[in-house]
Design an enzyme around this catalytic site. Structure first.
Site, PDB file in Angstrom:
ATOM      1  CB  CYS A   1      -0.927   0.209   1.086  1.00 23.88           C
ATOM      2  SG  CYS A   1      -2.118   1.122   1.131  1.00 23.88           S
TER       3      CYS A   1
ATOM      4  CG  HIS B   1      -4.033  -3.576   2.580  1.00 16.88           C
ATOM      5  ND1 HIS B   1      -3.060  -3.085   3.628  1.00 16.88           N
ATOM      6  CD2 HIS B   1      -4.725  -2.388   2.190  1.00 16.88           C
ATOM      7  CE1 HIS B   1      -2.914  -1.884   3.909  1.00 16.88           C
ATOM      8  NE2 HIS B   1      -3.933  -1.239   2.867  1.00 16.88           N
TER       9      HIS B   1
ATOM     10  CD  GLU C   1      -2.157  -6.334   5.308  1.00 16.31           C
ATOM     11  OE1 GLU C   1      -2.254  -5.145   5.556  1.00 16.31           O
ATOM     12  OE2 GLU C   1      -1.753  -6.736   4.400  1.00 16.31           O
TER      13      GLU C   1
END
Length: 197
Positions: free
Chosen positions: A78, A177, A179
């Site tokens: 990001c 992202h 995650e």
């Protein structure tokens, strides 16, 4: 065991990233200690927030010079990806210059900005996207983007076709992202762990 360091410069909640790495069977260290970062096998450079204040923090900690000179695999996520570029329109910020690219703002009046939510990624290249299928959905939150370029290894569309991931030498970056991107995102983190030095 791989030593994985997440660079700590006070931007964004990295707990979900730490948990995602744990689920893959690895551990990570969140630190701004220069020697810890330099001695890591893998370095993750996360970030959520404004480019200008983030760069000021990196410079104050001396991390700007450290990151540019790392030789092990480095993954920007990001804002981390955007700060790897030469310049960002956000706060007219000079970045790390690892990639000779500019970060620009979404400008279409028909778009909701920031882009928040799931979007498809395509044109997947390199081992970073091994076992990830074309048109997979990844989770994004951003108002600025990197334009298409020769280092692009994945693209996405949001009013414009843009670079959603890039790679050069040991440095790679993703706008989404991983995650927070379910199974496909975890696969990308696993691929990063398995990259050849």
């Amino acid at each position: 065991m791989l030593k994985t360091v997440i660079i700590d410069y006070g931007v964004g909640n990295v707990k979900s990233l730490e948990f995602a790495i744990l689920r893959l069977g690895y551990s990570s260290i969140l630190t701004d200690d220069i020697s810890e970062i330099q001695s890591a096998d893998r370095v993750i450079f996360p970030g959520v927030g404004a480019a200008d204040s983030a760069m000021k923090t990196l410079e104050a900690k001396g991390l700007d010079k450290v990151i540019k000179n790392l030789k092990q695999p480095v993954l920007g996520i990001c804002l981390g990806m955007q700060l790897m570029c030469r310049f960002s329109e956000e706060g007219n910020t000079n970045g790390l210059g690892i990639f000779d690219l500019d970060v620009v703002k979404f400008s279409s009046k028909n778009l909701k900005i920031p882009q928040v939510g799931w979007n498809q990624i395509a044109d997947l290249r390199t081992d970073l996207f091994q076992n990830i299928s074309e048109k997979s959905f990844m989770y994004l939150v951003h108002s600025y983007y990197v334009e298409q370029n020769e280092n692009s290894i994945a693209s996405s569309d949001y009013g414009v076709n843009y670079c959603v991931a890039f790679q050069k030498n040991n440095f790679c970056g993703v706008q989404f992202h991983p995650e927070k991107s379910s199974v496909q995102g975890e696969q990308l983190l696993l691929n990063f762990m398995n990259l050849k030095n």
